[in-house]
Motif scaffolding. Structure first.
Motif, mmCIF file in Angstrom:
data_model
loop_
_atom_site.group_PDB
_atom_site.id
_atom_site.type_symbol
_atom_site.label_atom_id
_atom_site.label_comp_id
_atom_site.label_asym_id
_atom_site.label_seq_id
_atom_site.Cartn_x
_atom_site.Cartn_y
_atom_site.Cartn_z
ATOM 1 N N PHE A 162 0.805 -1.273 0.171
ATOM 2 C CA PHE A 162 -0.017 -0.270 -0.275
ATOM 3 C C PHE A 162 0.594 0.743 0.191
ATOM 4 C CE2 PHE A 162 -3.790 -1.765 2.593
ATOM 5 C CZ PHE A 162 -3.935 -2.533 1.541
ATOM 6 N N THR A 163 0.476 2.649 -0.252
ATOM 7 C CA THR A 163 0.584 4.055 -0.331
ATOM 8 C C THR A 163 0.011 4.761 0.875
ATOM 9 O OG1 THR A 163 0.119 4.994 -2.481
ATOM 10 C CG2 THR A 163 1.846 3.622 -2.827
ATOM 11 N N VAL A 164 0.860 5.045 1.332
ATOM 12 C CA VAL A 164 0.386 6.630 1.924
ATOM 13 C C VAL A 164 -0.564 7.535 1.371
ATOM 14 C CG1 VAL A 164 0.537 8.266 3.367
ATOM 15 C CG2 VAL A 164 1.623 6.600 3.900
ATOM 16 N N ARG A 165 -1.994 7.742 1.039
ATOM 17 C CA ARG A 165 -2.958 8.749 0.202
ATOM 18 C C ARG A 165 -2.820 10.268 0.783
ATOM 19 N NH1 ARG A 165 -8.336 6.468 -1.894
ATOM 20 N NH2 ARG A 165 -6.965 5.435 -3.257
ATOM 21 N N MET A 166 -2.615 9.925 2.386
ATOM 22 C CA MET A 166 -3.294 11.058 3.396
ATOM 23 C C MET A 166 -2.426 10.141 5.071
ATOM 24 S SD MET A 166 -6.687 12.593 4.559
ATOM 25 C CE MET A 166 -6.600 13.327 2.599
ATOM 26 N N ASP A 167 -2.014 11.416 5.346
ATOM 27 C CA ASP A 167 -1.346 11.495 6.631
ATOM 28 C C ASP A 167 -1.247 12.894 7.368
ATOM 29 O OD1 ASP A 167 -0.201 11.096 9.414
ATOM 30 O OD2 ASP A 167 1.493 9.765 8.255
ATOM 31 N N MET A 168 -2.390 12.864 8.780
ATOM 32 C CA MET A 168 -2.766 14.399 8.925
ATOM 33 C C MET A 168 -2.905 14.415 10.280
ATOM 34 S SD MET A 168 -5.971 15.925 7.423
ATOM 35 C CE MET A 168 -6.561 16.645 8.633
ATOM 36 N N PRO A 169 -2.112 15.415 10.591
ATOM 37 C CA PRO A 169 -2.568 15.091 12.044
ATOM 38 C C PRO A 169 -3.866 15.857 12.290
ATOM 39 C CG PRO A 169 -1.455 17.170 12.034
ATOM 40 C CD PRO A 169 -1.592 16.149 10.627
ATOM 41 N N LEU A 170 -4.305 14.990 13.904
ATOM 42 C CA LEU A 170 -5.896 14.649 14.277
ATOM 43 C C LEU A 170 -5.678 16.045 15.836
ATOM 44 C CD1 LEU A 170 -8.532 12.901 13.152
ATOM 45 C CD2 LEU A 170 -7.362 14.423 12.571
ATOM 46 N N PRO A 171 -4.854 16.437 15.751
ATOM 47 C CA PRO A 171 -5.002 16.996 16.946
ATOM 48 C C PRO A 171 -5.869 16.440 18.449
ATOM 49 C CG PRO A 171 -4.318 19.221 15.406
ATOM 50 C CD PRO A 171 -4.672 17.849 15.161
ATOM 51 N N GLN A 172 -7.195 17.640 17.811
ATOM 52 C CA GLN A 172 -8.369 16.773 18.852
ATOM 53 C C GLN A 172 -8.722 15.637 19.532
ATOM 54 O OE1 GLN A 172 -7.485 17.687 15.510
ATOM 55 N NE2 GLN A 172 -10.130 17.428 14.557
ATOM 56 N N LEU A 173 -7.598 14.779 18.730
ATOM 57 C CA LEU A 173 -7.563 13.590 18.943
ATOM 58 C C LEU A 173 -6.724 12.728 19.236
ATOM 59 C CD1 LEU A 173 -10.111 12.113 15.693
ATOM 60 C CD2 LEU A 173 -11.411 12.726 18.018
ATOM 61 N N GLY A 174 -5.805 13.403 19.672
ATOM 62 C CA GLY A 174 -4.187 13.260 19.853
ATOM 63 C C GLY A 174 -3.653 12.151 19.364
ATOM 64 N N SER A 175 -3.965 12.231 17.299
ATOM 65 C CA SER A 175 -3.630 10.832 16.513
ATOM 66 C C SER A 175 -3.833 11.728 15.104
ATOM 67 C CB SER A 175 -4.520 9.902 16.665
ATOM 68 O OG SER A 175 -5.779 10.162 16.555
ATOM 69 N N ARG A 176 -3.452 10.666 14.512
ATOM 70 C CA ARG A 176 -3.532 11.284 12.319
ATOM 71 C C ARG A 176 -4.357 10.384 11.726
ATOM 72 N NH1 ARG A 176 2.150 8.969 13.209
ATOM 73 N NH2 ARG A 176 1.627 8.196 10.754
ATOM 74 N N TRP A 177 -4.660 11.782 10.677
ATOM 75 C CA TRP A 177 -5.662 10.807 10.360
ATOM 76 C C TRP A 177 -4.702 10.549 8.588
ATOM 77 C CZ3 TRP A 177 -9.907 8.715 9.157
ATOM 78 C CH2 TRP A 177 -11.097 8.301 8.549
ATOM 79 N N ILE A 178 -4.887 8.352 8.597
ATOM 80 C CA ILE A 178 -4.148 8.257 7.642
ATOM 81 C C ILE A 178 -4.585 7.130 7.025
ATOM 82 C CG2 ILE A 178 -2.009 6.458 7.838
ATOM 83 C CD1 ILE A 178 -1.164 6.839 10.805
ATOM 84 N N VAL A 179 -4.875 7.411 5.591
ATOM 85 C CA VAL A 179 -5.363 6.824 4.979
ATOM 86 C C VAL A 179 -4.406 6.083 3.710
ATOM 87 C CG1 VAL A 179 -6.789 6.574 2.966
ATOM 88 C CG2 VAL A 179 -7.405 8.463 4.994
ATOM 89 N N LEU A 180 -4.022 4.526 3.797
ATOM 90 C CA LEU A 180 -3.460 4.603 2.595
ATOM 91 C C LEU A 180 -3.959 3.432 1.428
ATOM 92 C CD1 LEU A 180 -1.770 1.637 5.400
ATOM 93 C CD2 LEU A 180 -1.139 4.043 3.977
ATOM 94 N N ALA A 181 -4.163 3.299 0.448
ATOM 95 C CA ALA A 181 -4.248 2.529 -0.479
ATOM 96 C C ALA A 181 -3.211 1.750 -1.256
ATOM 97 C CB ALA A 181 -5.028 3.531 -1.551
ATOM 98 N N PRO A 182 -4.176 1.009 -2.293
ATOM 99 C CA PRO A 182 -2.999 -0.085 -2.774
ATOM 100 C C PRO A 182 -2.380 0.921 -4.432
ATOM 101 C CG PRO A 182 -5.247 -1.218 -2.806
ATOM 102 C CD PRO A 182 -5.801 0.397 -2.438
ATOM 103 N N ALA A 183 -0.704 0.510 -4.468
ATOM 104 C CA ALA A 183 -0.758 1.552 -5.112
ATOM 105 C C ALA A 183 -0.611 1.266 -6.845
ATOM 106 C CB ALA A 183 1.230 0.476 -5.386
#
Length: 127
Positions: free
Chosen positions: A31-52
């Motif tokens: 998989f490749t990373v499609r999106m990786d952004m901080p979610l400070p309100q949740l103390g985590s990140r929004w990470i979306v992967l998809a097939p290359a």
């Protein structure tokens, strides 16, 4: 129906360690990373992967931070398609990834279960 659902852009998988999960899903499945952004309100990140090589409309997998009410270690119901299930089974087993028996049923494509480092279950199906 005036406003029907038009797609399924992302499905979520709860994980305890997002960095470890990104490493697993990119290494094991390509998989490749499609999106990786901080979610400070949740103390985590929004990470979306998809097939290359997948187009922008392909369904992605969100690696969601596990927590109260959203435990890791679930059967996701997600099926991942591969060209050769036996080859993928051998590859993953050789890397020490938790895989189930390669199933070959009359009239059904070869398939097997796989478990990520958090114990989340997915299925690999030959297409």
């Amino acid at each position: 129906m005036s406003n029907p659902v038009v797609g399924v852009p992302v499905v979520g998988i709860p994980v305890a360690d997002q960095d470890k999960a990104v490493e697993f899903y990119t290494d094991a499945f390509g998989f490749t990373v499609r999106m990786d952004m901080p979610l400070p309100q949740l103390g985590s990140r929004w990470i979306v992967l998809a097939p290359a090589g997948a187009d922008a409309a392909a369904t992605g997998i969100a690696l969601v931070q596990a927590g109260d009410g959203l435990p890791a270690g679930v059967e996701t119901g997600i099926r991942l398609a591969v060209a050769d299930a036996a080859a993928k089974h051998a590859e993953l087993a050789g890397r020490g990834v938790g895989v189930g028996e390669l199933l070959r049923w009359q009239g059904a494509p070869p398939m097997f279960t796989v478990t990520d480092p958090d114990g989340n279950g997915l299925e690999i199906v030959e297409q």
